[in-house]
Design a protein around this motif. Structure first.
Motif, PDB file in Angstrom:
ATOM      1  N   HIS A   1       0.850  -1.187   0.000  1.00  0.00           N
ATOM      2  CA  HIS A   1       0.000   0.000   0.000  1.00  0.00           C
ATOM      3  C   HIS A   1       0.892   1.247   0.000  1.00  0.00           C
ATOM      4  O   HIS A   1       1.912   1.285   0.695  1.00  0.00           O
ATOM      5  CB  HIS A   1      -0.909   0.008   1.225  1.00  0.00           C
ATOM      6  N   VAL A   2       0.491   2.263  -0.733  1.00  0.00           N
ATOM      7  CA  VAL A   2       1.364   3.433  -0.880  1.00  0.00           C
ATOM      8  C   VAL A   2       1.075   4.535   0.142  1.00  0.00           C
ATOM      9  O   VAL A   2       1.899   5.433   0.335  1.00  0.00           O
ATOM     10  CB  VAL A   2       1.259   4.028  -2.307  1.00  0.00           C
ATOM     11  N   GLY A   3      -0.085   4.481   0.802  1.00  0.00           N
ATOM     12  CA  GLY A   3      -0.531   5.607   1.614  1.00  0.00           C
ATOM     13  C   GLY A   3       0.436   6.021   2.709  1.00  0.00           C
ATOM     14  O   GLY A   3       0.734   7.212   2.884  1.00  0.00           O
TER      15      GLY A   3
ATOM     16  N   THR B   1       2.558   9.583   2.979  1.00  0.00           N
ATOM     17  CA  THR B   1       2.436  10.521   4.097  1.00  0.00           C
ATOM     18  C   THR B   1       3.798  10.843   4.696  1.00  0.00           C
ATOM     19  O   THR B   1       4.101  12.002   5.011  1.00  0.00           O
ATOM     20  CB  THR B   1       1.507   9.942   5.175  1.00  0.00           C
ATOM     21  N   LEU B   2       4.651   9.829   4.862  1.00  0.00           N
ATOM     22  CA  LEU B   2       5.994  10.069   5.383  1.00  0.00           C
ATOM     23  C   LEU B   2       6.792  10.988   4.462  1.00  0.00           C
ATOM     24  O   LEU B   2       7.464  11.923   4.924  1.00  0.00           O
ATOM     25  CB  LEU B   2       6.733   8.742   5.561  1.00  0.00           C
ATOM     26  N   LEU B   3       6.702  10.728   3.159  1.00  0.00           N
ATOM     27  CA  LEU B   3       7.446  11.552   2.206  1.00  0.00           C
ATOM     28  C   LEU B   3       6.919  12.985   2.137  1.00  0.00           C
ATOM     29  O   LEU B   3       7.679  13.923   1.895  1.00  0.00           O
ATOM     30  CB  LEU B   3       7.410  10.922   0.817  1.00  0.00           C
ATOM     31  N   LYS B   4       5.639  13.151   2.352  1.00  0.00           N
ATOM     32  CA  LYS B   4       5.071  14.497   2.346  1.00  0.00           C
ATOM     33  C   LYS B   4       5.678  15.338   3.457  1.00  0.00           C
ATOM     34  O   LYS B   4       5.931  16.537   3.281  1.00  0.00           O
ATOM     35  CB  LYS B   4       3.552  14.422   2.506  1.00  0.00           C
TER      36      LYS B   4
ATOM     37  N   LYS C   1      10.048  11.266  -8.701  1.00  0.00           N
ATOM     38  CA  LYS C   1       9.306  10.018  -8.880  1.00  0.00           C
ATOM     39  C   LYS C   1       7.979  10.090  -8.144  1.00  0.00           C
ATOM     40  O   LYS C   1       7.875  10.699  -7.079  1.00  0.00           O
ATOM     41  CB  LYS C   1      10.113   8.826  -8.350  1.00  0.00           C
ATOM     42  N   LYS C   2       6.963   9.437  -8.692  1.00  0.00           N
ATOM     43  CA  LYS C   2       5.693   9.311  -8.003  1.00  0.00           C
ATOM     44  C   LYS C   2       5.819   8.257  -6.902  1.00  0.00           C
ATOM     45  O   LYS C   2       6.634   7.338  -6.998  1.00  0.00           O
ATOM     46  CB  LYS C   2       4.594   8.905  -8.985  1.00  0.00           C
TER      47      LYS C   2
ATOM     48  N   ASN D   1       6.622   0.538  -5.783  1.00  0.00           N
ATOM     49  CA  ASN D   1       6.722  -0.622  -6.677  1.00  0.00           C
ATOM     50  C   ASN D   1       8.178  -1.033  -6.912  1.00  0.00           C
ATOM     51  O   ASN D   1       8.493  -2.219  -6.998  1.00  0.00           O
ATOM     52  CB  ASN D   1       6.046  -0.320  -8.011  1.00  0.00           C
ATOM     53  N   GLU D   2       9.059  -0.028  -7.015  1.00  0.00           N
ATOM     54  CA  GLU D   2      10.481  -0.323  -7.197  1.00  0.00           C
ATOM     55  C   GLU D   2      11.045  -1.026  -5.960  1.00  0.00           C
ATOM     56  O   GLU D   2      11.810  -1.989  -6.065  1.00  0.00           O
ATOM     57  CB  GLU D   2      11.255   0.962  -7.477  1.00  0.00           C
TER      58      GLU D   2
END
Length: 244
Positions: free
Chosen positions: A171-173, A177-180, A225-226, A232-233
């Motif tokens: 899951h990316v959420g 949030t951490l990267l934000k 990068k998104k 995914n990487e």
């Protein structure tokens, strides 16, 4: 015969495990009260040293490999697959130079000597899986904390443990949030192998003579990068080790 050995060595380890947690609960309280958070962090590292090296009592082996040397002058977001409760001590001990803070379910913050106390006072993100909004707030606080202190965060994007050892969808959420809150953090995947086999049916019995391995993989620079591409990487790198 192997089942009998598993039960005997599990009892030995779990008695040891419980004693370590109880002893370090008191040590943590004294050190934090008298000397503050930096000194307390050292006690957490030693707690996890004893938890990890106690695995020898079950005849099990364990190893950490770092494919590249990681910087200590910037925050890191460790993205790992999740196989067992024993994933956490391995990450804390082997990557202690980076002071990893965890995203954990809030239920762990009560009732467990040493572990619950540390989660409450060490700025972990304690989330309610049924309350997505409050979970985002908690993870955002963690992101801000690691950025301000050049600490690191560790997150299991699968959400729950893989019972088969195969890597589940990420899951990316949480990572988003951490990267934000900490956009310059370096992303580092960690591949965890063998802890699911060591801990297949809950905490008892453990599977003796298991082989466990923790591997930090190629760092990912997040700029340009998104978040889904980053996640995914990271997952692809982990799958190559765990399932390759």
């Amino acid at each position: 015969m192997k089942t009998v050995i598993d039960y005997i060595l599990s009892v030995v380890y779990l008695v040891y495990f419980g004693l370590v947690l109880v002893v370090f609960h008191g040590i943590q309280w004294v050190v934090y009260t008298l000397f503050g958070s930096d000194a307390h962090q050292k006690t957490v590292e030693w707690l996890n040293f004893f938890l990890v090296h106690g695995w020898w009592l079950t005849g099990s082996t364990f190893k950490a490999t770092k494919t590249v040397e990681l910087p200590t002058d910037r925050s890191i977001i460790f993205i790992a697959n999740h196989q067992s409760m024993f994933d956490i001590p391995g990450i804390i001990w082997y990557w202690k130079k980076h002071t990893p803070k965890f995203v954990a379910k809030k239920e762990l913050a009560k009732g467990i000597p040493s572990i619950s106390y540390n989660l409450r006072i060490a700025n972990a993100a304690l989330i309610d899986r049924k309350d997505g909004k409050s979970a985002v707030v908690e993870i955002a606080k963690l992101g801000k904390h690691i950025c301000e202190n050049t600490f690191s965060a560790a997150i299991f994007p699968e959400g729950t443990r893989s019972r088969t050892g195969k890597v589940k969808e990420f899951h990316v959420g949480g990572v988003a949030t951490l990267l934000k809150r900490c956009p310059n953090a370096l992303i580092v995947p960690i591949a965890i192998e063998g802890t699911q086999k060591f801990n297949p049916k809950g905490i008892f019995p453990l599977s003796s003579f298991s082989k466990m391995r923790f591997t930090s993989l190629e760092p990912i620079e997040p700029q340009g990068k998104k978040v889904d591409e980053i996640v995914n990487e990271a997952r692809a790198q982990i799958i190559k080790i765990v399932e390759g």
